[in-house]
Design an enzyme around this catalytic site. Sequence first.
Site, PDB file in Angstrom:
ATOM      1  N   CYS A   1       0.799  -1.234   0.000  1.00 24.68           N
ATOM      2  CA  CYS A   1       0.000   0.000   0.000  1.00 24.68           C
ATOM      3  C   CYS A   1       0.824   1.273   0.000  1.00 24.68           C
ATOM      4  CB  CYS A   1      -0.919   0.004   1.219  1.00 24.68           C
ATOM      5  SG  CYS A   1      -2.064  -1.361   1.218  1.00 24.68           S
TER       6      CYS A   1
HETATM    7  N1  NAD Z   1      -2.799  -6.062   1.853  1.00 25.16           N
HETATM    8  C1  NAD Z   1      -3.279  -5.050   2.531  1.00 25.16           C
HETATM    9  O1  NAD Z   1      -2.957  -4.883   3.705  1.00 25.16           O
HETATM   10  C2  NAD Z   1      -4.259  -4.070   1.906  1.00 25.16           C
HETATM   11  C3  NAD Z   1      -4.880  -3.135   2.759  1.00 25.16           C
HETATM   12  C4  NAD Z   1      -5.798  -2.243   2.233  1.00 25.16           C
HETATM   13  C5  NAD Z   1      -6.083  -2.271   0.860  1.00 25.16           C
HETATM   14  N2  NAD Z   1      -5.456  -3.168   0.039  1.00 25.16           N
HETATM   15  C6  NAD Z   1      -5.839  -3.152  -1.366  1.00 25.16           C
HETATM   16  O2  NAD Z   1      -6.667  -4.265  -1.646  1.00 25.16           O
HETATM   17  C7  NAD Z   1      -6.441  -4.743  -2.971  1.00 25.16           C
HETATM   18  C8  NAD Z   1      -6.040  -6.206  -2.940  1.00 25.16           C
HETATM   19  O3  NAD Z   1      -4.833  -6.318  -2.215  1.00 25.16           O
HETATM   20  P1  NAD Z   1      -4.320  -7.677  -1.582  1.00 25.16           P
HETATM   21  O4  NAD Z   1      -3.216  -7.299  -0.650  1.00 25.16           O
HETATM   22  O5  NAD Z   1      -5.451  -8.484  -1.072  1.00 25.16           O
HETATM   23  O6  NAD Z   1      -3.702  -8.387  -2.891  1.00 25.16           O
HETATM   24  P2  NAD Z   1      -3.268  -9.929  -3.036  1.00 25.16           P
HETATM   25  O7  NAD Z   1      -2.256  -9.941  -4.134  1.00 25.16           O
HETATM   26  O8  NAD Z   1      -2.936 -10.499  -1.698  1.00 25.16           O
HETATM   27  O9  NAD Z   1      -4.586 -10.645  -3.530  1.00 25.16           O
HETATM   28  C9  NAD Z   1      -5.183 -10.402  -4.727  1.00 25.16           C
HETATM   29  C10 NAD Z   1      -5.778 -11.699  -5.250  1.00 25.16           C
HETATM   30  O10 NAD Z   1      -6.498 -11.404  -6.439  1.00 25.16           O
HETATM   31  C11 NAD Z   1      -6.335 -12.495  -7.334  1.00 25.16           C
HETATM   32  N3  NAD Z   1      -6.711 -12.054  -8.660  1.00 25.16           N
HETATM   33  C12 NAD Z   1      -5.989 -11.352  -9.566  1.00 25.16           C
HETATM   34  N4  NAD Z   1      -6.718 -11.145 -10.672  1.00 25.16           N
HETATM   35  C13 NAD Z   1      -7.932 -11.702 -10.468  1.00 25.16           C
HETATM   36  C14 NAD Z   1      -9.122 -11.808 -11.237  1.00 25.16           C
HETATM   37  N5  NAD Z   1      -9.198 -11.287 -12.462  1.00 25.16           N
HETATM   38  N6  NAD Z   1     -10.170 -12.436 -10.681  1.00 25.16           N
HETATM   39  C15 NAD Z   1     -10.098 -12.981  -9.447  1.00 25.16           C
HETATM   40  N7  NAD Z   1      -8.998 -12.931  -8.690  1.00 25.16           N
HETATM   41  C16 NAD Z   1      -7.934 -12.289  -9.185  1.00 25.16           C
HETATM   42  C17 NAD Z   1      -4.891 -12.903  -7.135  1.00 25.16           C
HETATM   43  O11 NAD Z   1      -4.642 -14.217  -7.592  1.00 25.16           O
HETATM   44  C18 NAD Z   1      -4.748 -12.763  -5.612  1.00 25.16           C
HETATM   45  O12 NAD Z   1      -5.069 -13.966  -4.953  1.00 25.16           O
HETATM   46  C19 NAD Z   1      -5.387  -3.819  -3.558  1.00 25.16           C
HETATM   47  O13 NAD Z   1      -6.023  -2.782  -4.232  1.00 25.16           O
HETATM   48  C20 NAD Z   1      -4.692  -3.260  -2.331  1.00 25.16           C
HETATM   49  O14 NAD Z   1      -4.113  -1.999  -2.581  1.00 25.16           O
HETATM   50  C21 NAD Z   1      -4.558  -4.079   0.552  1.00 25.16           C
END
Ligand code: NAD
Length: 445
Positions: free
Chosen positions: A276
């Site tokens: 992030c």
């Molecule tokens: N990790 C954090 O602490 C956090 C906190 C707040 C916000 N976010 C935001 O949340 C969002 C997701 O982050 P994350 O950390 O969970 O990412 P991540 O990489 O852990 O998970 C994302 C998942 O989406 C899957 N994916 C990709 N393309 C896809 C599709 N077309 N259909 C279905 N699944 C698909 C991937 O295989 C993966 O498992 C981002 O925008 C991030 O900025 C993350």
Amino acid sequence: MSQRSFETLLSQIESLSAKVAVLGLGYVGLPLAVTAARSGLHVTGFDIDPEKIDKLYAGQSYVGAVSEADLTELLEMGRVAWTADFTQLAEMDVFVICVPTPLTEHREPDLSYVIATTEEIARHITPGSLVILESTTYPGTTDEVLTPILAQAGLAPGKDVFIGFSPEREDPGNAHYKTSTIPKIVAGDGEEARQLVEAFYGKFVHNVVPVSKTRTAEAIKITENIFRAVNIALVNELKVIFDAMEIGVWEVIDGAATKPFGFMPFYPGPGLGGHCIPIDPFYLTWKAREYHLSTRFIELAGEINSVMPDYVVARLRDVIDRRLGIGLSRARILIIGIAYKKNVSDMRESPSVRLLSLLREAGAHVTFHDPHVPEIPRMREYPELKGSVSLPFDEIDPADFDAILIATDHDAVDYAALAAMNLPIIDTRNAMQRRGLPMENVAKA
Ligand SMILES: NC(=O)c1ccc[n+]([C@@H]2O[C@H](COP(=O)([O-])OP(=O)(O)OC[C@H]3O[C@@H](n4cnc5c(N)ncnc54)[C@H](O)[C@@H]3O)[C@@H](O)[C@H]2O)c1
């Protein structure tokens, strides 16, 4: 296909009979899917990664916030299903998008995952459903990216499809807060959409906070992350200044934090990490250009934070030169902590990896120990590090090293044992002093 009304969907959500699709089962989507299922909603988690689906069906969690017991119990109760078969989207009523929003190589927003997921939803959705974006992004994304894709599929927003945005606020490794107890900002494209989004999250989040527009909700999330990035840059800059003055920045911050109002402590470190803080602010930078505006605080914070690993390496070089009379090219360094923050295994954008790479470039022999990362996975920026393994703690022989670099302050590390190794320690987290350990071999950086 029959048109489901707003009232029908609202009552489906209220009565927990709505079928929920969570798309993207990572750090954000998996805890969300599990928390929603715990409330009684029927949740299907979709991911393009079949390995994740297999693990989830085997009851294996790959996210700290979700326990294996939770996965097994919810599966047995028939409350959750996991799939990589997106045709099943046709049976869903509520769609929550939790896919990655990284930067491209040119540090511009990469919305390809959000677009691909929305297009997939558009292929299968039935009229009268609710689509919510959770991924962090620039203000305007829901309106300008999601809505047109759904509209092009013949779904009139506010009539055939209700669209909302609700940012995720996960804090991996934080034991005090979980998905249900972190207040949730919600917004909808229109009054009915907002009511639906509010009703949906109200089923499993204690405090739901509605705001007027989706772009306001998007701006709230990005403001929270910019606030952190800028404040961390400030204390990183103060660290360098106070260091030169032989004043300990951590003592300064802890002292200032005794002020009961008007000060909030942020702590310096070896650089920014995670999915992030190093990334999201640049989504706003990119969008601001459209308005002929520049984001000077963000750029400056990025500049300061991104040179922190170089500062740490310079301090390390100085310490081993003074104490041992050797340069980095002959040094054997043990890095403690390769994940980007304490007590997690996530190493996305981890500054430890940059440190490891800088030290190896300088010719040093570098080994790492991380209780949460047994082996470095494939990373886009450092493919050569894939497969490097953590040296188990009980195999650390002080005779094999010239210095220890504490990059991440995991609780599961025995810092007293490190102190007893009698090696120079470069501590970027104040881990030694916080534990009241002897400081004669410790230099902070
Ligand atoms: N990790 C954090 O602490 C956090 C906190 C707040 C916000 N976010 C935001 O949340 C969002 C997701 O982050 P994350 O950390 O969970 O990412 P991540 O990489 O852990 O998970 C994302 C998942 O989406 C899957 N994916 C990709 N393309 C896809 C599709 N077309 N259909 C279905 N699944 C698909 C991937 O295989 C993966 O498992 C981002 O925008 C991030 O900025 C993350």
